[in-house]
Design a protein around this motif. Structure first.
Motif, short mmCIF file in Angstrom:
data_model
loop_
_atom_site.label_atom_id
_atom_site.label_comp_id
_atom_site.label_asym_id
_atom_site.label_seq_id
_atom_site.Cartn_x
_atom_site.Cartn_y
_atom_site.Cartn_z
N ASP A 136 0.80 -1.23 0.00
CA ASP A 136 0.00 0.00 0.00
C ASP A 136 0.83 1.27 0.00
O ASP A 136 0.30 2.36 0.22
CB ASP A 136 -0.94 0.01 1.20
CG ASP A 136 -0.19 -0.06 2.53
OD1 ASP A 136 1.06 -0.05 2.52
OD2 ASP A 136 -0.86 -0.13 3.57
N GLN A 181 -3.62 0.08 -4.39
CA GLN A 181 -3.89 1.30 -5.13
C GLN A 181 -3.85 1.02 -6.63
O GLN A 181 -2.92 0.40 -7.13
CB GLN A 181 -2.87 2.39 -4.78
CG GLN A 181 -3.13 3.72 -5.47
CD GLN A 181 -2.19 4.83 -5.00
OE1 GLN A 181 -1.58 4.72 -3.94
NE2 GLN A 181 -2.08 5.88 -5.78
N THR A 189 -7.36 2.43 -2.60
CA THR A 189 -7.33 3.77 -3.16
C THR A 189 -7.51 3.72 -4.67
O THR A 189 -6.71 3.09 -5.37
CB THR A 189 -6.00 4.47 -2.84
OG1 THR A 189 -5.82 4.52 -1.42
CG2 THR A 189 -5.97 5.88 -3.40
N ASP A 190 -8.58 4.35 -5.17
CA ASP A 190 -8.80 4.45 -6.63
C ASP A 190 -8.63 3.08 -7.29
O ASP A 190 -8.03 2.98 -8.37
CB ASP A 190 -7.83 5.46 -7.25
CG ASP A 190 -7.87 6.81 -6.56
OD1 ASP A 190 -8.93 7.18 -6.02
OD2 ASP A 190 -6.83 7.51 -6.56
N SER A 223 -13.33 -2.70 -0.38
CA SER A 223 -12.33 -1.72 0.00
C SER A 223 -11.57 -2.18 1.24
O SER A 223 -12.17 -2.53 2.25
CB SER A 223 -12.99 -0.36 0.29
OG SER A 223 -12.03 0.55 0.79
N SER A 227 -9.34 -0.11 2.56
CA SER A 227 -8.89 1.14 3.19
C SER A 227 -9.61 1.35 4.52
O SER A 227 -10.81 1.11 4.64
CB SER A 227 -9.19 2.32 2.26
OG SER A 227 -8.85 3.54 2.89
N GLY A 242 -10.45 6.04 1.58
CA GLY A 242 -10.42 5.19 0.41
C GLY A 242 -11.35 5.67 -0.69
O GLY A 242 -12.23 6.51 -0.47
N SER A 297 -14.77 4.74 2.69
CA SER A 297 -14.45 4.89 1.27
C SER A 297 -15.57 5.62 0.53
O SER A 297 -16.75 5.32 0.71
CB SER A 297 -14.22 3.53 0.62
OG SER A 297 -13.13 2.85 1.21
#
Length: 336
Positions: free
Chosen positions: A150, A175, A196-197, A214, A216, A220, A251
């Motif tokens: 990450d 990511q 992320t994305d 997700s 995150s 996120g 997120s």
């Protein structure tokens, strides 16, 4: 076939004299040969092709045509005009793959049994574990993974060819997991994981019955679509999907990598991992006027629209209609 069988019947041969029987035998042989030739041709049209034609097998044990996936791809003619299926036996394949020839299908037995993995951050266009650059690509029951971690973007799959379809596949990284970069694409029954994305790029994609997860714990984003102008016919549509995560309100649904970013979620379940605001303008208020972010008849704790950013859209059936069928990616002409 029927004529040959009749001439081969013993009663028919016993009813003629010796000269006639010899002539009959000659005719029988010719008919049998003709029948055999016809049967072989007909069977070849429908039968699974062998390694020398339309089917290649990759097996790390050495029992297939190749031990590595890239070797199988490299063995295909550059101007291949017939579809080639590469059957990948279960195993963990630690290699970087580039699909640069059209009409290739990669197929595994189960996604969790056939894993293609690499470990590299996104430094150049060659960094992804798998890069799909050619048209008419299909993947079935495979896992694509980038184990970099990450600390930076690490792409598992980059899809930059037109008319690519994925069925029952998994995409794993943190990511920029799935770089849906350019072209028309279709994903069905797939699992995409990241923080992320993790679905990003400027492709035109339809996700049906997919699971987005997700990882995150704060800040996120499920998507970062890159459409840069109103004239581009790109964007992501998620229909009948499921959105989950490791925390509560961790997120957003998406943020605009490009000012005209376009993403629609329809008929999808959203867990409480989805942040109530839903969307973010990525620090540029001008994006609020140009981005197209919509939601249609979603459900679950994370689907509530009363706290969404004011510039997102709660779509009507008419507004959602262009995004929620295969017509969105022209799939009625090229999908199975």
């Amino acid at each position: 076939m029927c004529i040959a069988l009749r001439w081969n019947h013993p009663e028919m041969l016993n009813r003629v004299d010796s000269p006639a029987r010899a002539a009959a035998a000659t005719l029988l042989l010719a008919l049998l040969c003709l029948s055999s030739s016809y049967s072989s041709h007909a069977a070849g049209a429908d039968a699974m092709p062998g390694p020398s034609s339309n089917l290649l097998t990759v097996d790390q044990s050495g029992k297939g045509d190749h031990r590595k996936i890239q070797d199988a791809i490299d063995a295909i003619l550059a101007n291949n005009s017939a579809g080639i299926v590469i059957r990948i036996k279960p195993g963990v394949y630690r290699e970087k793959i580039v699909v640069n020839k059209p009409r290739i299908t990669l197929t595994g037995t189960r996604a969790n049994a056939t894993v293609i993995t690499w470990n590299e951050s996104c430094v150049t266009a060659d960094s992804p574990t798998v890069s799909v650059l050619a048209s008419d690509f299909v993947a079935k029951r495979l896992t694509f993974q980038n184990t970099f971690g990450d600390s930076a973007a690490a792409v598992a799959v980059r899809v930059a060819g037109d008319r690519a379809a994925f069925y029952g596949c998994s995409f794993l990284s943190f990511q920029d997991t799935l770089l849906d970069d350019a072209g028309r694409h279709y994903y069905r029954g797939c699992y995409v994981e990241g923080g992320t994305d993790f679905i990003c790029g400027n492709g035109q994609a339809l996700f049906e019955k997919c699971h987005l997860h997700s990882t995150s714990r704060i800040g996120g984003a499920f998507t970062a679509q890159q459409r840069s102008s109103e004239s581009e016919n790109t964007g992501y549509s998620f229909v009948g999907c499921k959105l989950t995560g490791v925390g509560v309100a961790t997120s957003i649904l998406g943020r605009p990598w490009g000012p005209y970013s376009r993403v629609v979620f329809a008929l999808s379940y959203m867990s409480d991992a989805v942040s109530p605001q839903g969307w973010d303008d990525w620090g540029h208020s001008n994006n609020q006027r140009t981005a197209f972010y919509g939601q249609y008849r979603c459900y679950g704790e994370g689907s509530r629209t009363d706290r969404r950013v004011a510039w997102s859209r709660n779509l009507s059936q008419t507004e959602a209609a262009p995004f929620i069928t295969k017509v969105w990616v022209g799939g009625q002409r090229w999908l199975m």
